[in-house]
Design a protein around this motif. Structure first.
Motif, mmCIF file in Angstrom:
data_model
loop_
_atom_site.group_PDB
_atom_site.id
_atom_site.type_symbol
_atom_site.label_atom_id
_atom_site.label_comp_id
_atom_site.label_asym_id
_atom_site.label_seq_id
_atom_site.Cartn_x
_atom_site.Cartn_y
_atom_site.Cartn_z
ATOM 1 N N GLN A 68 -5.951 29.248 -1.809
ATOM 2 C CA GLN A 68 -5.136 30.405 -1.446
ATOM 3 C C GLN A 68 -3.647 30.067 -1.616
ATOM 4 O O GLN A 68 -3.279 28.976 -2.026
ATOM 5 C CB GLN A 68 -5.465 30.897 -0.039
ATOM 6 N N ALA A 69 -2.802 31.032 -1.309
ATOM 7 C CA ALA A 69 -1.373 30.852 -1.575
ATOM 8 C C ALA A 69 -0.780 29.711 -0.751
ATOM 9 O O ALA A 69 -0.024 28.883 -1.267
ATOM 10 C CB ALA A 69 -0.625 32.152 -1.299
ATOM 11 N N ALA A 70 -1.125 29.643 0.532
ATOM 12 C CA ALA A 70 -0.484 28.673 1.433
ATOM 13 C C ALA A 70 -0.717 27.229 0.991
ATOM 14 O O ALA A 70 0.230 26.490 0.719
ATOM 15 C CB ALA A 70 -0.989 28.884 2.860
ATOM 16 N N ASN A 71 -1.966 26.817 0.907
ATOM 17 C CA ASN A 71 -2.253 25.434 0.539
ATOM 18 C C ASN A 71 -1.987 25.158 -0.936
ATOM 19 O O ASN A 71 -1.694 24.018 -1.321
ATOM 20 C CB ASN A 71 -3.694 25.075 0.895
ATOM 21 N N GLY A 72 -2.078 26.209 -1.775
ATOM 22 C CA GLY A 72 -1.729 26.035 -3.183
ATOM 23 C C GLY A 72 -0.256 25.698 -3.336
ATOM 24 O O GLY A 72 0.120 24.794 -4.092
ATOM 25 N N ARG A 73 0.592 26.409 -2.602
ATOM 26 C CA ARG A 73 2.030 26.110 -2.641
ATOM 27 C C ARG A 73 2.316 24.714 -2.090
ATOM 28 O O ARG A 73 3.138 23.976 -2.636
ATOM 29 C CB ARG A 73 2.795 27.153 -1.834
#
Length: 257
Positions: A68-73
């Motif tokens: 998802q966006a959070a851990n991907g970032r």
């Protein structure tokens, strides 16, 4: 003028067409980034040869699962090499002077973070989110202007407060802004433009169950900071989400029957 070094982090999930537009908005910047890191959350691998570009410093990380966006970032930041991190979602785009104006702001004001006004992608002169004074209490009832794609932050400051938290998806951007304010980050506003795709049918904000969980977690973590008026508004919003989820479930059952 000092030329600051930017690492661009783009998180993508099965949006090959949108990703190309997002990436091109980075490659065409008047002020070029020092590296671009693409975190691919989808099972289908992305390769460098998929992109027709001479830009050599592109890192592609194909994840084995959807971060998802959070851990991907967060993963992108951990793989970055430079002082400033500029985030971009795969369905959004930057104006051509985005990094140029950020570089000027850094040289003149030395901020911990930069936010930029957000415009509608398909109506490029129509503003969606104009950022003025960011009021702490506003963060609990709406997003006052931190939406990932318009955030540039010092890497060491990002790491110091722990990056994004997946417990608050899809409100992880707003929760990160709350922590920036609590940690007294110096935040400047850029006059460039970020173009946000508000009508993407695959947007994670369309996932009402995930939205309910993320906003409930946000309320529980920061309960001691929220005034009574805003708390009542949040309860109303959460109950509205619950009603929408239950209504959709009942409609699905009726359709199947």
């Amino acid at each position: 003028m000092i030329k600051n070094k930017f690492s661009v982090v783009i998180v993508t999930f099965n949006r090959s067409r949108e990703l190309l537009f997002a990436l091109n908005s980075v490659l065409k910047q008047k002020f070029q980034p020092s590296e671009i890191i693409i975190i691919n959350n989808h099972k289908n691998k992305i390769l460098k040869k998929n992109f027709d570009t001479n830009f050599k410093k592109i890192k592609i990380i194909n994840s084995n699962k959807n971060l998802q966006a959070a851990n991907g970032r967060n993963l992108g930041v951990s793989k970055s090499s430079f002082n400033y991190i500029a985030f971009l979602d795969d369905d959004d785009q930057w104006n051509l002077d985005y990094l140029q104006k950020a570089n000027s702001i850094i040289n003149n004001n030395f901020p911990d973070a930069i936010l930029t006004n957000i415009y509608k992608l398909n109506a490029k002169n129509q503003i969606l989110k104009k950022i003025k004074n960011i009021i702490f209490q506003d963060c609990f009832v709406r997003n006052p202007g931190c939406m990932g794609s318009n955030l540039i932050v010092k890497k060491k400051k990002f790491l110091k407060i722990g990056g994004f938290n997946k417990k608050f998806v899809p409100a992880e951007d707003r929760e990160f802004l709350i922590r920036m304010l609590l940690n007294k980050f110096t935040i400047c506003i850029s006059k460039s433009k970020v173009f946000y795709n508000e009508n993407n049918p695959t947007s994670i904000t369309k996932n009402f169950s995930l939205t309910l969980t993320g906003h409930k977690n946000l309320m529980m973590k920061y309960k001691k900071y929220i005034n009574f008026k805003n708390m009542m508004f949040i309860y109303f919003k959460l109950n509205k989400l619950k009603f929408t989820i239950e209504k959709n479930y009942i409609m699905k059952l009726l359709y199947l029957s």
